[in-house]
Scaffold this motif. Structure first.
Motif, PDB file in Angstrom:
ATOM      1  N   ASN A  22       0.827  -1.223   0.012  1.00  0.00           N
ATOM      2  CA  ASN A  22      -0.077   0.037   0.015  1.00  0.00           C
ATOM      3  C   ASN A  22       0.861   1.193   0.043  1.00  0.00           C
ATOM      4  OD1 ASN A  22      -1.675   2.036   0.344  1.00  0.00           O
ATOM      5  ND2 ASN A  22      -2.796   1.074   2.292  1.00  0.00           N
ATOM      6  N   PRO A  23       0.736   2.213  -0.910  1.00  0.00           N
ATOM      7  CA  PRO A  23       1.621   3.315  -0.919  1.00  0.00           C
ATOM      8  C   PRO A  23       1.437   4.167   0.005  1.00  0.00           C
ATOM      9  CG  PRO A  23      -0.085   3.361  -2.835  1.00  0.00           C
ATOM     10  CD  PRO A  23      -0.204   2.200  -1.942  1.00  0.00           C
ATOM     11  N   ASP A  24       0.367   4.400   0.920  1.00  0.00           N
ATOM     12  CA  ASP A  24       0.213   5.128   2.120  1.00  0.00           C
ATOM     13  C   ASP A  24       0.684   4.566   3.132  1.00  0.00           C
ATOM     14  OD1 ASP A  24      -1.281   6.961   0.265  1.00  0.00           O
ATOM     15  OD2 ASP A  24      -3.348   5.958   0.508  1.00  0.00           O
ATOM     16  N   CYS A  25       1.188   3.280   3.211  1.00  0.00           N
ATOM     17  CA  CYS A  25       1.641   2.646   4.624  1.00  0.00           C
ATOM     18  C   CYS A  25       3.028   2.230   4.236  1.00  0.00           C
ATOM     19  CB  CYS A  25       0.649   1.333   4.677  1.00  0.00           C
ATOM     20  SG  CYS A  25       1.096   0.583   6.226  1.00  0.00           S
ATOM     21  N   LYS A  26       3.815   2.575   5.353  1.00  0.00           N
ATOM     22  CA  LYS A  26       5.396   2.508   5.491  1.00  0.00           C
ATOM     23  C   LYS A  26       5.634   1.372   5.973  1.00  0.00           C
ATOM     24  CE  LYS A  26       6.139   7.301   4.585  1.00  0.00           C
ATOM     25  NZ  LYS A  26       6.118   7.597   3.043  1.00  0.00           N
ATOM     26  N   ALA A  27       4.897   0.468   6.564  1.00  0.00           N
ATOM     27  CA  ALA A  27       5.199  -0.750   7.351  1.00  0.00           C
ATOM     28  C   ALA A  27       5.969  -1.784   6.731  1.00  0.00           C
ATOM     29  CB  ALA A  27       3.929  -1.276   7.921  1.00  0.00           C
ATOM     30  N   TRP A  28       6.927  -2.155   7.452  1.00  0.00           N
ATOM     31  CA  TRP A  28       7.657  -3.458   7.018  1.00  0.00           C
ATOM     32  C   TRP A  28       8.105  -4.256   8.082  1.00  0.00           C
ATOM     33  CZ3 TRP A  28      12.541  -3.877   8.926  1.00  0.00           C
ATOM     34  CH2 TRP A  28      13.222  -2.679   9.623  1.00  0.00           C
ATOM     35  N   CYS A  43      -2.065  -2.017   8.135  1.00  0.00           N
ATOM     36  CA  CYS A  43      -3.378  -1.815   7.403  1.00  0.00           C
ATOM     37  C   CYS A  43      -3.901  -3.213   6.778  1.00  0.00           C
ATOM     38  CB  CYS A  43      -2.979  -0.908   6.401  1.00  0.00           C
ATOM     39  SG  CYS A  43      -2.068  -1.557   4.902  1.00  0.00           S
ATOM     40  N   LYS A  44      -3.445  -4.160   7.246  1.00  0.00           N
ATOM     41  CA  LYS A  44      -3.951  -5.610   6.797  1.00  0.00           C
ATOM     42  C   LYS A  44      -3.733  -5.766   5.376  1.00  0.00           C
ATOM     43  CE  LYS A  44      -4.790  -6.375  11.071  1.00  0.00           C
ATOM     44  NZ  LYS A  44      -3.723  -6.553  11.888  1.00  0.00           N
ATOM     45  N   GLY A  45      -3.048  -4.833   4.657  1.00  0.00           N
ATOM     46  CA  GLY A  45      -3.160  -4.967   3.156  1.00  0.00           C
ATOM     47  C   GLY A  45      -2.100  -6.144   2.662  1.00  0.00           C
ATOM     48  N   PRO A  46      -1.642  -6.278   1.479  1.00  0.00           N
ATOM     49  CA  PRO A  46      -0.757  -7.280   0.848  1.00  0.00           C
ATOM     50  C   PRO A  46       0.766  -6.869   1.036  1.00  0.00           C
ATOM     51  CG  PRO A  46      -1.810  -6.284  -0.812  1.00  0.00           C
ATOM     52  CD  PRO A  46      -2.355  -5.603   0.279  1.00  0.00           C
ATOM     53  N   MET A  47       1.674  -7.869   1.444  1.00  0.00           N
ATOM     54  CA  MET A  47       2.904  -7.473   1.705  1.00  0.00           C
ATOM     55  C   MET A  47       3.832  -8.053   0.689  1.00  0.00           C
ATOM     56  SD  MET A  47       3.206  -6.111   4.832  1.00  0.00           S
ATOM     57  CE  MET A  47       4.816  -6.550   5.872  1.00  0.00           C
ATOM     58  N   GLY A  48       4.827  -7.330   0.183  1.00  0.00           N
ATOM     59  CA  GLY A  48       5.614  -8.174  -0.999  1.00  0.00           C
ATOM     60  C   GLY A  48       7.195  -8.127  -0.168  1.00  0.00           C
TER      61      GLY A  48
END
Length: 74
Positions: A22-28, A43-48
């Motif tokens: 997610n471009p709005d999320c900076k989590a890693w 954000c519960k979005g997909p991770m790469g």
């Protein structure tokens, strides 16, 4: 006053990470610390998969088990 000789920088190693897509999320998160579900913890979005230069993790020493005290020990 601290000089550059007093401050030692940790050695950075290439480390596998999971990064939120997610471009709005900076989590890693470090790949070795991930829960395996590959969902962003924020954000519960997909991770790469990606790489990042990070300091090595410090492994904590396990405390030694205590010996039971006997009534003969002083």
């Amino acid at each position: 006053m601290a000089t550059s000789e007093d401050i030692t920088k940790p050695k950075l190693l290439p480390t596998k990470i999971l990064k939120c897509k997610n471009p709005d999320c900076k989590a890693w998160v470090r790949d070795e610390m991930s829960s395996g579900d590959q969902l962003c913890p924020m954000c519960k979005g997909p991770m790469g998969r990606s790489m990042k230069h990070l300091p090595a993790l410090q492994k904590k020493a396990k405390p030694k088990p205590r010996k039971p005290k006997s009534e003969f020990d002083l």
